[in-house]
Enzyme design. Sequence first.
Site, mmCIF file in Angstrom:
data_model
loop_
_atom_site.group_PDB
_atom_site.id
_atom_site.type_symbol
_atom_site.label_atom_id
_atom_site.label_comp_id
_atom_site.label_asym_id
_atom_site.label_seq_id
_atom_site.Cartn_x
_atom_site.Cartn_y
_atom_site.Cartn_z
ATOM 1 N N TYR A 239 0.876 -1.164 0.000
ATOM 2 C CA TYR A 239 0.000 0.000 0.000
ATOM 3 C C TYR A 239 0.911 1.211 0.000
ATOM 4 O O TYR A 239 1.814 1.317 0.844
ATOM 5 C CB TYR A 239 -0.879 0.024 1.252
ATOM 6 C CG TYR A 239 -2.126 -0.806 1.113
ATOM 7 C CD1 TYR A 239 -3.021 -0.576 0.069
ATOM 8 C CD2 TYR A 239 -2.425 -1.796 2.025
ATOM 9 C CE1 TYR A 239 -4.172 -1.334 -0.065
ATOM 10 C CE2 TYR A 239 -3.583 -2.561 1.902
ATOM 11 C CZ TYR A 239 -4.449 -2.315 0.854
ATOM 12 O OH TYR A 239 -5.587 -3.056 0.730
ATOM 13 N N ASP A 267 -6.148 -0.931 -6.461
ATOM 14 C CA ASP A 267 -7.616 -0.911 -6.478
ATOM 15 C C ASP A 267 -8.222 -0.420 -5.168
ATOM 16 O O ASP A 267 -9.395 -0.616 -4.910
ATOM 17 C CB ASP A 267 -8.165 -2.308 -6.821
ATOM 18 C CG ASP A 267 -7.748 -3.371 -5.796
ATOM 19 O OD1 ASP A 267 -7.186 -3.013 -4.735
ATOM 20 O OD2 ASP A 267 -7.977 -4.561 -6.066
ATOM 21 N N HIS A 360 -9.839 -7.444 -5.483
ATOM 22 C CA HIS A 360 -9.589 -7.358 -4.043
ATOM 23 C C HIS A 360 -10.578 -8.239 -3.277
ATOM 24 O O HIS A 360 -11.141 -7.850 -2.243
ATOM 25 C CB HIS A 360 -9.733 -5.894 -3.622
ATOM 26 C CG HIS A 360 -8.952 -5.490 -2.418
ATOM 27 N ND1 HIS A 360 -7.986 -4.511 -2.459
ATOM 28 C CD2 HIS A 360 -8.980 -5.890 -1.133
ATOM 29 C CE1 HIS A 360 -7.483 -4.326 -1.245
ATOM 30 N NE2 HIS A 360 -8.070 -5.165 -0.416
HETATM 31 O O1 173 Z 1 -9.224 -5.759 2.122
HETATM 32 C C1 173 Z 1 -8.810 -5.256 3.155
HETATM 33 O O2 173 Z 1 -9.403 -5.381 4.215
HETATM 34 C C2 173 Z 1 -7.575 -4.491 3.102
HETATM 35 O O3 173 Z 1 -6.916 -4.576 2.124
HETATM 36 C C3 173 Z 1 -7.184 -3.613 4.197
HETATM 37 C C4 173 Z 1 -6.798 -2.323 3.910
HETATM 38 C C5 173 Z 1 -6.447 -1.486 4.941
HETATM 39 C C6 173 Z 1 -6.461 -1.921 6.242
HETATM 40 C C7 173 Z 1 -6.814 -3.219 6.523
HETATM 41 C C8 173 Z 1 -7.167 -4.064 5.491
#
Ligand code: 173
Length: 502
Positions: A239, A267, A360
């Site tokens: 991320y 995404d 996702h």
């Molecule tokens: O899909 C999710 O839950 C995920 O990718 C996510 C994103 C940020 C924090 C925790 C989970």
Amino acid sequence: MGATVKAPLSGQEVAKHNSRESCWIIVHGNVYDVTEFLDGGSKIILKYAGKDATAEYDPIHPPNAITDNLPPEKHLGPVDLGTVQKVEVKITDEEKARLERFKSRPPLSEILNLHDFEAIARRVMPEKAWAYYSSAADDEITLRENHAAYHRIWFRPRILRDVTHVDFSTSILGHRTSMPIYITATALGKLGHPDGELNLTRAAAKHNIIQMIPTLASCAFDEIVDNAQPGQVQFLQLYVNKDRAITKRLVQHAELRGIKGLFITVDAPQLGRREKDMRMKFEAEDPAEVSKNDKQGEVDRSQGAARAISSFIDPGLQWSDLKWFKSITKMPLILKGVQCWEDALEAYDQGMAGVVLSNHGGRQLDFAKSGVEILIEVVEKLGEKRGLSFPNEKFQLFVDGGVRRATDVLKAVALGATAVGIGRPFLYAFSSYGQEGVDAALTILHDEFEMNMRLIGARTIKEVVRGMVDASNIHTHTVAVPEDSLYRLNYEIMQSAQLRES
Ligand code: 173
């Protein structure tokens, strides 16, 4: 940090700092002043103001998250744990019943397929963890379509080939794997099991499978890498932080630690709306606690842990950033979450090593198409426009979402995917049975591959070719055959694995 030894604070002193104005919390025997961290998603922090938050903190954050993110002057030093008033953990009747159900799990020998893990996990996991893992966006149409899409692809098996020996090992980004699958990134592993992502690392080592480490793992990144065997291949899901310096540090550290591929998630500029998860948070709220810390009407029905810890993700990420990634790392770059051929083509033109055709796990945009459906248009258009054929060493296509059977994987491979990512089924496997569950899940897949390779007439992954599937209905999202209701009334539905009678 200087090693000044501070006299431990007393629990009584810490307890005074229990408000928005001054909020201290205890994590692993140390006190932190988190007052400045209290913004929108802070209700949960306030709940632990002046108290020991370790049990709540652990599943959601790697151990070093608090020390890395709080300036040193906010580290107030150790607390005398003997003087800390225990946060009263009320074991509810529901929790007692759950623990009983946990004890009644069937032995692993009775688990026959990946669906079975889900059936058991649903009954034995803490309700909140189940809600978080299983939930998906809006009406969960895409969640279900991900699986259903595979039902629109049928095999055209070949016969009378000597299939005494079948070998379904292959390579992903140049690294050997025993099957054309990898364990894809899923956040917050400790919600399901105290060892979190390490369950995956260890089982992956045993089965020679690649694990993609999530940015938002519960375990620390280094802990996950340290638990790998020498030579074990791991990828990193990324991320991208608004603060690119943080991302740069993370990426370069990963490369140094031997990570073999960087999967940039594209995404999730904003986290999808997962209502099962939200509703659970809502129900779990203790009204007394809420009213103590929030003024009437101002209660933030925050979207739980995920939203709170995802605020760092940069919605401003764009194509022109890819050059920068190439400048900071030599790892192959893969975009995770590509959803149409135009973007796959752009990724190819920009020198990416591949794309993951993914929505996702149905957790972002509802009514996004399934990865396997997108695969078909990507293979066709990149063939047409760039003369590529797939699978392709130089530009690899991956798919994830909805996969429960080796036949699902073989369909994607026949259509041109290099490999397929599997996420939730492994979470359910370790939530129910720890590492052994993941081992068993991989063994089940292995057995399914062996049989189905024989049955489609393929001795190697190279022999799993386009002609072995009929996907002519893939773009038709309707049920083509009217329901045969009399037949259906007589048909007894298959059962999932069951809890033992206690
Ligand atoms: O899909 C999710 O839950 C995920 O990718 C996510 C994103 C940020 C924090 C925790 C989970």
